[in-house]
Design an enzyme around this catalytic site. Structure first.
Site, PDB file in Angstrom:
ATOM      1  N   SER A 104      53.027 -28.830 -24.736  1.00 53.61           N
ATOM      2  CA  SER A 104      53.437 -27.419 -24.827  1.00 53.61           C
ATOM      3  C   SER A 104      54.109 -27.129 -26.171  1.00 53.61           C
ATOM      4  CB  SER A 104      54.419 -27.116 -23.694  1.00 53.61           C
ATOM      5  OG  SER A 104      55.121 -25.915 -23.937  1.00 53.61           O
ATOM      6  N   TYR A 127      51.667 -21.028 -28.320  1.00 55.10           N
ATOM      7  CA  TYR A 127      52.106 -19.646 -28.141  1.00 55.10           C
ATOM      8  C   TYR A 127      52.222 -19.077 -29.548  1.00 55.10           C
ATOM      9  CZ  TYR A 127      53.684 -20.526 -23.293  1.00 55.10           C
ATOM     10  OH  TYR A 127      53.756 -20.810 -21.962  1.00 55.10           O
ATOM     11  N   THR A 153      47.164 -20.065 -25.539  1.00 52.89           N
ATOM     12  CA  THR A 153      47.523 -19.418 -24.269  1.00 52.89           C
ATOM     13  C   THR A 153      47.517 -17.909 -24.452  1.00 52.89           C
ATOM     14  OG1 THR A 153      48.794 -21.329 -23.576  1.00 52.89           O
ATOM     15  CG2 THR A 153      49.334 -19.250 -22.502  1.00 52.89           C
ATOM     16  N   LYS A 221      43.163 -20.414 -23.085  1.00 49.42           N
ATOM     17  CA  LYS A 221      43.732 -20.692 -21.756  1.00 49.42           C
ATOM     18  C   LYS A 221      44.303 -19.412 -21.152  1.00 49.42           C
ATOM     19  CE  LYS A 221      47.256 -23.606 -19.502  1.00 49.42           C
ATOM     20  NZ  LYS A 221      48.453 -22.812 -19.267  1.00 49.42           N
ATOM     21  N   HIS A 245      48.223 -19.431 -15.294  1.00 49.62           N
ATOM     22  CA  HIS A 245      49.519 -19.943 -15.757  1.00 49.62           C
ATOM     23  C   HIS A 245      50.332 -20.489 -14.575  1.00 49.62           C
ATOM     24  CE1 HIS A 245      51.859 -19.717 -19.657  1.00 49.62           C
ATOM     25  NE2 HIS A 245      52.737 -20.273 -18.844  1.00 49.62           N
TER      26      HIS A 245
HETATM   27  C1  LIG Z   1      57.351 -25.439 -15.449  1.00 50.15           C
HETATM   28  C2  LIG Z   1      56.068 -25.016 -16.064  1.00 50.15           C
HETATM   29  C3  LIG Z   1      56.008 -24.824 -17.426  1.00 50.15           C
HETATM   30  C4  LIG Z   1      54.811 -24.408 -18.016  1.00 50.15           C
HETATM   31  N1  LIG Z   1      54.771 -24.278 -19.370  1.00 50.15           N
HETATM   32  C5  LIG Z   1      53.610 -23.889 -19.945  1.00 50.15           C
HETATM   33  C6  LIG Z   1      53.540 -23.773 -21.366  1.00 50.15           C
HETATM   34  O1  LIG Z   1      54.486 -24.055 -22.074  1.00 50.15           O
HETATM   35  N2  LIG Z   1      52.367 -23.339 -21.878  1.00 50.15           N
HETATM   36  C7  LIG Z   1      51.273 -23.035 -21.092  1.00 50.15           C
HETATM   37  O2  LIG Z   1      50.228 -22.635 -21.611  1.00 50.15           O
HETATM   38  N3  LIG Z   1      51.330 -23.175 -19.757  1.00 50.15           N
HETATM   39  C8  LIG Z   1      52.453 -23.600 -19.170  1.00 50.15           C
HETATM   40  N4  LIG Z   1      52.492 -23.736 -17.814  1.00 50.15           N
HETATM   41  C9  LIG Z   1      51.271 -23.519 -17.012  1.00 50.15           C
HETATM   42  C10 LIG Z   1      50.482 -24.822 -16.853  1.00 50.15           C
HETATM   43  O3  LIG Z   1      49.931 -25.215 -18.079  1.00 50.15           O
HETATM   44  C11 LIG Z   1      49.312 -24.687 -15.860  1.00 50.15           C
HETATM   45  O4  LIG Z   1      48.540 -23.548 -16.198  1.00 50.15           O
HETATM   46  C12 LIG Z   1      49.731 -24.598 -14.404  1.00 50.15           C
HETATM   47  O5  LIG Z   1      50.966 -25.199 -14.162  1.00 50.15           O
HETATM   48  C13 LIG Z   1      48.651 -25.272 -13.564  1.00 50.15           C
HETATM   49  O6  LIG Z   1      48.888 -25.108 -12.221  1.00 50.15           O
HETATM   50  P1  LIG Z   1      49.523 -26.238 -11.264  1.00 50.15           P
HETATM   51  O7  LIG Z   1      50.936 -26.401 -11.687  1.00 50.15           O
HETATM   52  O8  LIG Z   1      49.370 -25.590  -9.930  1.00 50.15           O
HETATM   53  O9  LIG Z   1      48.706 -27.509 -11.380  1.00 50.15           O
HETATM   54  C14 LIG Z   1      53.660 -24.173 -17.207  1.00 50.15           C
HETATM   55  C15 LIG Z   1      53.734 -24.396 -15.836  1.00 50.15           C
HETATM   56  C16 LIG Z   1      54.899 -24.819 -15.258  1.00 50.15           C
HETATM   57  C17 LIG Z   1      54.933 -25.087 -13.780  1.00 50.15           C
END
Ligand SMILES: Cc1cc2nc3c(=O)[nH]c(=O)nc-3n(C[C@H](O)[C@H](O)[C@H](O)COP(=O)(O)O)c2cc1C
Length: 350
Positions: A104, A127, A153, A221, A245
């Site tokens: 990330s 981002y 993203t 994404k 997300h």
């Molecule tokens: C705590 C947390 C932080 C996340 N941070 C980012 C991030 O920094 N950038 C991003 O593109 N997606 C982020 N996501 C989304 C994840 O990349 C992903 O799309 C999502 O968690 C997938 O679903 P799942 O948790 O049900 O497997 C985050 C998700 C969570 C739970």
């Protein structure tokens, strides 16, 4: 699923409530969060029998890299909040399992360190900030560190309304831990609602990013519709990631297990299609493959394994997950990933 549940129970015991809520939570009333998991179960598997599955090969090639299974670790912010092993631990565990890892922008470890620890197979999630110079510097740093893809993203023009985070709007990082300076801003010692990201991003920016990234493949994404998939391909994306997300942005958006069908149909194999959101076992992975995905990303299960047992926990989780994919392929009569077809799923009648 069972293994993941065990990790989540331990993680919940170990983590402060605010940290647990930050990882577990979704936006609004969390309707989409609940449906992301359940929606995979709207597709029943249609196995074929009497196929020789004496040797099942779950590996795939994504963007030129061979992965031991069609599984990639999703980008998640601030992993040293979960365990001191943090991003280095998750990236090393993914590399040991022969899988790719997405770092990330909001990591607590610099991308150069993560690339060195993993020895390959690292993608950088971006981002885009209003400060384009800072963003360009971050992209160049990531590319020179050796990342193999840039994950743009596109579903965060503004932050989602996350009710659980209201109770703890600012979470202190552990002593001595700061956010990596991928944003060009001074190292921050707390995690709080996002600021500074560019809400004016458009499809033209994909070409800009390809340029800044010196041709490093750009994956978009946050695609949930055929229209956006077409736009992403026209803009030069090397692939699309069907994602909401982790249900953290707009509550009520379509679960990814449903959106995937539409997106993969529109893409028609022209670029890789990846998907994340609620993918929890080998059966879900076969469902995704049958609906046209090339691979899946998993998020929270990795976070719980890290919180529960550090790098070793993530290694165990990923090994068991890959094994479960292999088992599900065998039980569907598929000796390899290429053998999975649309005929391996049917939509549930309700
Ligand atoms: C705590 C947390 C932080 C996340 N941070 C980012 C991030 O920094 N950038 C991003 O593109 N997606 C982020 N996501 C989304 C994840 O990349 C992903 O799309 C999502 O968690 C997938 O679903 P799942 O948790 O049900 O497997 C985050 C998700 C969570 C739970």
């Amino acid at each position: 699923m069972e293994l993941i549940r065990r990790y989540e129970v331990v993680a919940r015991e170990r983590l402060d409530q605010g940290v647990y809520d930050y990882y577990a939570g979704g936006a609004g009333d969390e309707q989409t969060l609940a449906e992301n998991d359940r929606a995979w179960r709207r597709w029943w598997l249609r196995p074929r029998t009497m196929v020789d599955v004496g040797a099942v090969d779950p590996s795939v090639t994504v963007l030129g890299r061979r992965l031991a299974a069609p599984v990639i670790v999703a980008p998640m912010a601030a992993q040293r909040l979960l365990h001191p092993d943090g991003e280095l631990g998750t990236a090393r565990a993914a590399a040991a399992a022969g899988l790719a890892y997405t770092l990330s922008t909001r990591a607590t470890t610099d991308v150069a360190e993560v690339c060195a620890a993993a020895g390959g197979g690292v993608w950088f999630q971006l981002y885009v900030q209003i400060d384009r110079d800072a963003t360009e510097a971050a992209v160049r740093h990531a590319v020179s560190s050796g990342v193999e893809a840039l994950v743009l993203t596109v579903d965060l023009p503004v932050a989602g309304r996350r009710e659980r985070e209201r109770a703890n709007p600012e979470i202190a990082l552990p002593e001595g831990v700061t956010l990596a300076t991928h944003t060009g801003r001074p190292a921050e010692s707390t995690i709080k609602p996002l600021g500074g990201w560019d809400p004016g991003l458009t499809w033209d920016d994909v070409a800009w990013l390809r340029d800044v990234g010196d041709g490093t493949p750009v994956l978009v994404k946050g695609v949930l519709t055929a229209e956006d998939a077409e736009a992403a391909m026209a803009a030069g994306a090397a692939g699309v990631i069907v994602s909401n997300h982790g249900a953290r942005q707009l509550d009520g958006v379509v679960p990814t297990a449903i959106a995937l069908d539409e997106v993969a149909t529109a893409v028609e194999g022209r670029v890789p299609v990846l998907v994340d959101g609620g993918v929890r076992d080998g059966g879900d992975v076969v469902r995704a493959l049958a609906l046209g995905a090339d691979a899946v990303l998993i998020g929270r299960p990795v976070a719980w394994a890290l919180a529960a047992q550090g790098e070793g926990g993530v290694a165990e989780l990923l090994a068991q997950f890959a094994e479960d994919v292999e088992r599900a392929l065998a039980l569907c009569g598929c000796p390899d990933v290429a053998a999975v077809t649309r005929g391996h799923v049917q939509r549930a009648a309700w």
